[in-house]
Design a protein around this motif. Structure first.
Motif, PDB file in Angstrom:
ATOM      1  N   ALA A 138       5.545  -0.119   4.152  1.00  0.00           N
ATOM      2  CA  ALA A 138       6.277   1.146   4.220  1.00  0.00           C
ATOM      3  C   ALA A 138       6.241   1.879   2.885  1.00  0.00           C
ATOM      4  CB  ALA A 138       7.727   0.884   4.632  1.00  0.00           C
ATOM      5  N   ALA A 139       6.517   1.165   1.806  1.00  0.00           N
ATOM      6  CA  ALA A 139       6.540   1.802   0.488  1.00  0.00           C
ATOM      7  C   ALA A 139       5.212   2.482   0.180  1.00  0.00           C
ATOM      8  CB  ALA A 139       6.871   0.762  -0.584  1.00  0.00           C
ATOM      9  N   SER A 140       4.101   1.834   0.522  1.00  0.00           N
ATOM     10  CA  SER A 140       2.764   2.361   0.211  1.00  0.00           C
ATOM     11  C   SER A 140       2.385   3.513   1.138  1.00  0.00           C
ATOM     12  CB  SER A 140       1.731   1.238   0.311  1.00  0.00           C
ATOM     13  OG  SER A 140       2.101   0.125  -0.467  1.00  0.00           O
ATOM     14  N   PHE A 141       2.641   3.342   2.433  1.00  0.00           N
ATOM     15  CA  PHE A 141       2.317   4.388   3.416  1.00  0.00           C
ATOM     16  C   PHE A 141       3.096   5.663   3.117  1.00  0.00           C
ATOM     17  CE2 PHE A 141       3.065   6.543   7.492  1.00  0.00           C
ATOM     18  CZ  PHE A 141       1.775   6.643   7.993  1.00  0.00           C
ATOM     19  N   HIS A 142       4.387   5.531   2.818  1.00  0.00           N
ATOM     20  CA  HIS A 142       5.207   6.711   2.523  1.00  0.00           C
ATOM     21  C   HIS A 142       4.759   7.388   1.225  1.00  0.00           C
ATOM     22  CE1 HIS A 142       7.479   5.319   5.833  1.00  0.00           C
ATOM     23  NE2 HIS A 142       8.272   4.503   5.190  1.00  0.00           N
ATOM     24  N   LEU A 143       4.316   6.587   0.264  1.00  0.00           N
ATOM     25  CA  LEU A 143       3.793   7.177  -0.976  1.00  0.00           C
ATOM     26  C   LEU A 143       2.571   8.036  -0.665  1.00  0.00           C
ATOM     27  CD1 LEU A 143       3.833   7.436  -4.047  1.00  0.00           C
ATOM     28  CD2 LEU A 143       2.483   5.332  -4.177  1.00  0.00           C
ATOM     29  N   GLY A 144       1.706   7.549   0.227  1.00  0.00           N
ATOM     30  CA  GLY A 144       0.555   8.347   0.642  1.00  0.00           C
ATOM     31  C   GLY A 144       0.968   9.620   1.363  1.00  0.00           C
ATOM     32  N   GLY A 162      11.062   1.611   2.605  1.00  0.00           N
ATOM     33  CA  GLY A 162      11.010   3.034   2.272  1.00  0.00           C
ATOM     34  C   GLY A 162      11.943   3.393   1.135  1.00  0.00           C
ATOM     35  N   THR A 163      13.005   2.595   0.957  1.00  0.00           N
ATOM     36  CA  THR A 163      13.956   2.862  -0.114  1.00  0.00           C
ATOM     37  C   THR A 163      13.346   2.560  -1.482  1.00  0.00           C
ATOM     38  OG1 THR A 163      15.819   2.432   1.361  1.00  0.00           O
ATOM     39  CG2 THR A 163      16.271   2.292  -0.981  1.00  0.00           C
ATOM     40  N   ILE A 164      12.394   1.641  -1.546  1.00  0.00           N
ATOM     41  CA  ILE A 164      11.721   1.385  -2.819  1.00  0.00           C
ATOM     42  C   ILE A 164      11.067   2.669  -3.317  1.00  0.00           C
ATOM     43  CG2 ILE A 164       9.884   0.090  -3.967  1.00  0.00           C
ATOM     44  CD1 ILE A 164      10.345  -2.161  -1.948  1.00  0.00           C
ATOM     45  N   THR A 165      10.260   3.279  -2.448  1.00  0.00           N
ATOM     46  CA  THR A 165       9.590   4.530  -2.820  1.00  0.00           C
ATOM     47  C   THR A 165      10.594   5.662  -2.972  1.00  0.00           C
ATOM     48  OG1 THR A 165       7.521   3.878  -1.754  1.00  0.00           O
ATOM     49  CG2 THR A 165       7.890   6.230  -2.066  1.00  0.00           C
ATOM     50  N   GLY A 166      11.568   5.737  -2.055  1.00  0.00           N
ATOM     51  CA  GLY A 166      12.533   6.835  -2.089  1.00  0.00           C
ATOM     52  C   GLY A 166      13.385   6.841  -3.346  1.00  0.00           C
ATOM     53  N   VAL A 167      13.918   5.685  -3.726  1.00  0.00           N
ATOM     54  CA  VAL A 167      14.763   5.599  -4.923  1.00  0.00           C
ATOM     55  C   VAL A 167      13.955   5.933  -6.174  1.00  0.00           C
ATOM     56  CG1 VAL A 167      15.944   3.968  -6.448  1.00  0.00           C
ATOM     57  CG2 VAL A 167      16.519   4.035  -4.022  1.00  0.00           C
TER      58      VAL A 167
END
Length: 567
Positions: A23-29, A57-62
């Motif tokens: 999730a963290a990687s896909f959302h970053l893309g 997703g919170t990893i990327t979001g935060v």
């Protein structure tokens, strides 16, 4: 028919689902592609006013919201996250921190895996920052952030947010207390998925050396177990809808849901029937009796051996080698007999104590008194095997798939069954560009006039089967992304197979395709009011379309074109 918003793309809400590093990687893309697009002279990502995240997703979001507040550019944030995602093995480092001799930065925290992860997040991702950095949103296009977990008191979502209620209706948290919470603890609470972690305790595990107000107020606050936000809503949609419902709140022109959750699940497989022979035909009662018999035989062997050795030494002892060997053997057997008897008594006592403890701990949740009357000792092992494994497998499937997918459908239903959100929603699904999902949706919607390929005016480049619209260059990349597990690390094999770049590319390409479908629906659905928008706004949207369709052609021929190494 519900009309299009008066200002499409002006106010965007972005939801980032859970799903570990996938999730963290896909959302970053996905965010990278929104940053690439230009709308009215600036990156479309800057029109995202609200960010709601769950779990991975919170990893990327935060990190994104934090770095924005600190004045970093998107390329800097992107590089930082790529480096951290590729190098930080949370599980390995978390287990190392649980070592009794390891350094534990916050001795007030419970020494468990989720708090170990929190300390790693604090060191590697958030640099000790607390939530009060979002008290005002200067230096950022974001107006509100919502990082979601689930509390195990009322079973509701527990929100860490800078607008609206911090916590939830039943467990509200004062702003000054919420501001002292470390961002790392928020990531931990949001990504504390069931089965992989124990709950994180609010407020005790959130207290640190600088949280003066929280520490003082802690005795007056209800103790809550917080776990993964995905238990309640793995897409973060609910928080966005609640945000719209606040008094005086302005509706979003577009709610974008970036989601790595698969809608598919494996069918339940019953335990394969095996031959009812040998030990499988035994019962626990028979095994217990056999073990007791073996113990008695062995006990008698020790006693007889000791008696024989003692008799020999009494009547025939001398200074010869045999007597010495027998004396040593006798002493050994006597010691062994004493240890064996002591160990048996301790084991029996420990088992009885453990059973009492388990019965007391589970008595409120399980009908143990009723279960005690069942004669499990008479059931053959081949029946117990199916009795236990089919139940365990069904429970794992229920918690890990059936429950989450049911919740997913219900949450999506709130968004997609609402007429007021027609032309104001789009789902960026990691499965959307896989052959299976694309062809399934196409076959299911061939006669649906609202399906994007059936809308008059749909671009011919988006009409056709999978090979015509997507193509094989993207297929292998999106398949790798869609099948990657919910892990919190990338192995050396994953790195060799370019899993992280493939996840990012998949997020970029899928967001491009998602916007193309949305733009077709927005621009060409009959009688939706689009033609009543001001000409200059229609032109801005047309310019956005041209960027997306040109990029789509590049994704089909060279999927990696946005990656920094190829710029």
């Amino acid at each position: 028919m519900t009309a299009v918003p008066d200002h499409p793309f002006k106010r965007i809400a972005l939801c980032c689902s859970g799903g570990g590093y996938r999730a963290a990687s896909f959302h970053l893309g996905a965010m990278a592609y929104l940053h690439r697009l230009r709308f009215q002279g600036r990156p479309l990502l800057e029109n995202v006013k609200s960010l709601s995240t769950v779990s991975g997703g919170t990893i990327t979001g935060v990190v994104y919201a934090l770095k924005c507040r600190q004045g970093h550019t998107f390329p800097e944030i992107y590089s930082f996250l790529v480096e951290k995602l590729s190098s930080v093995d949370l599980v390995r480092e978390g287990l190392n921190k649980l070592n009794v001799h390891s350094e534990w930065e916050n001795p007030g925290k419970r020494r468990n895996l989720i708090n170990a992860f929190s300390e790693i997040y604090d060191r590697e991702f958030t640099g000790g920052e607390t939530f009060d950095i979002f008290e005002n949103m200067d230096n950022t296009h974001l107006e509100e952030v919502m990082f979601n977990s689930t509390e195990f008191s009322s079973g509701l979502i527990f929100r860490f947010q800078n607008d609206g209620r911090f916590g939830n209706y039943y467990n509200p948290v004062r702003r000054d207390l919420g501001g002292e919470v470390k961002l790392a603890d928020i990531i931990a609470a949001s990504s504390c998925f069931t089965g992989g972690f124990e709950p994180i305790e609010w407020p005790q595990d959130f207290i640190h050396s600088e949280s003066v107000e929280l520490k003082e107020a802690a005795p007056l606050l209800s103790s809550l177990g917080l776990m993964d936000g995905g238990i309640y809503d793995n897409q973060g949609i609910d928080s966005i809808l609640l945000s719209e419902e606040r008094t005086g709140a302005e509706a979003f022109d577009l709610i974008l849901v970036s989601d790595v959750t698969s809608p598919y699940m494996k069918p339940f497989l019953f335990l394969e029937k095996k031959p009812e022979t040998g030990w499988r035909n035994w019962t626990p009662g028979f095994l217990k009796a056999r073990l007791r018999q073996i113990y008695q035989w062995f006990n008698w062997f020790l006693i007889v051996s000791l008696v024989c050795i003692s008799a020999y030494l009494i009547f025939y002892f001398s200074n010869d080698l045999l007597s010495g060997i027998l004396l040593a053997t006798g002493i050994f057997l006597l010691c062994f007999k004493i240890i064996l008897t002591f160990a048996r008594k301790k084991l029996e006592k420990g088992l009885k104590s453990s059973v009492r403890y388990i019965r007391k701990a589970l008595s409120d949740d399980l009908p143990l008194d009723g279960l005690a009357s069942l004669k499990f000792s008479r059931i053959p092992f081949h029946h117990l095997e199916a009795l236990l494994l089919d139940r365990i497998n069904s429970l794992v499937s229920l918690v890990g798939e059936v429950f989450l997918k049911t919740v997913r459908r219900l949450v999506y239903g709130r968004l997609y069954d609402s007429d007021q959100h027609l032309f104001r929603r789009a789902a960026n699904l990691i499965q959307a560009l896989t052959r299976r999902d694309f062809e399934s949706n196409r076959n299911r919607n061939l006669n649906d006039p609202a399906f994007f390929q059936n809308i008059p005016g749909c671009d011919p480049r988006l009409i056709g089967d999978y090979d015509q619209v997507v193509g094989n260059r993207l297929e292998s990349i999106v398949d790798t992304a869609a099948t990657f597990g919910t892990n919190l690390w990338f192995t050396e094999t994953d790195k060799m197979q370019n899993v992280l770049p493939n996840l990012i590319i998949s997020g970029q390409a899928t967001m491009c395709f998602t916007l193309l479908k949305y733009l077709v629906e927005l621009r060409h659905t009959p009688n939706n009011g689009y033609r009543n928008l001001p000409p200059h706004l229609q032109q801005d949207i047309e310019d956005l379309w041209q960027q997306c369709i040109a990029d789509w052609q590049q994704f089909k021929t060279s999927p990696e074109f946005m990656m920094p190494a190829n710029n």
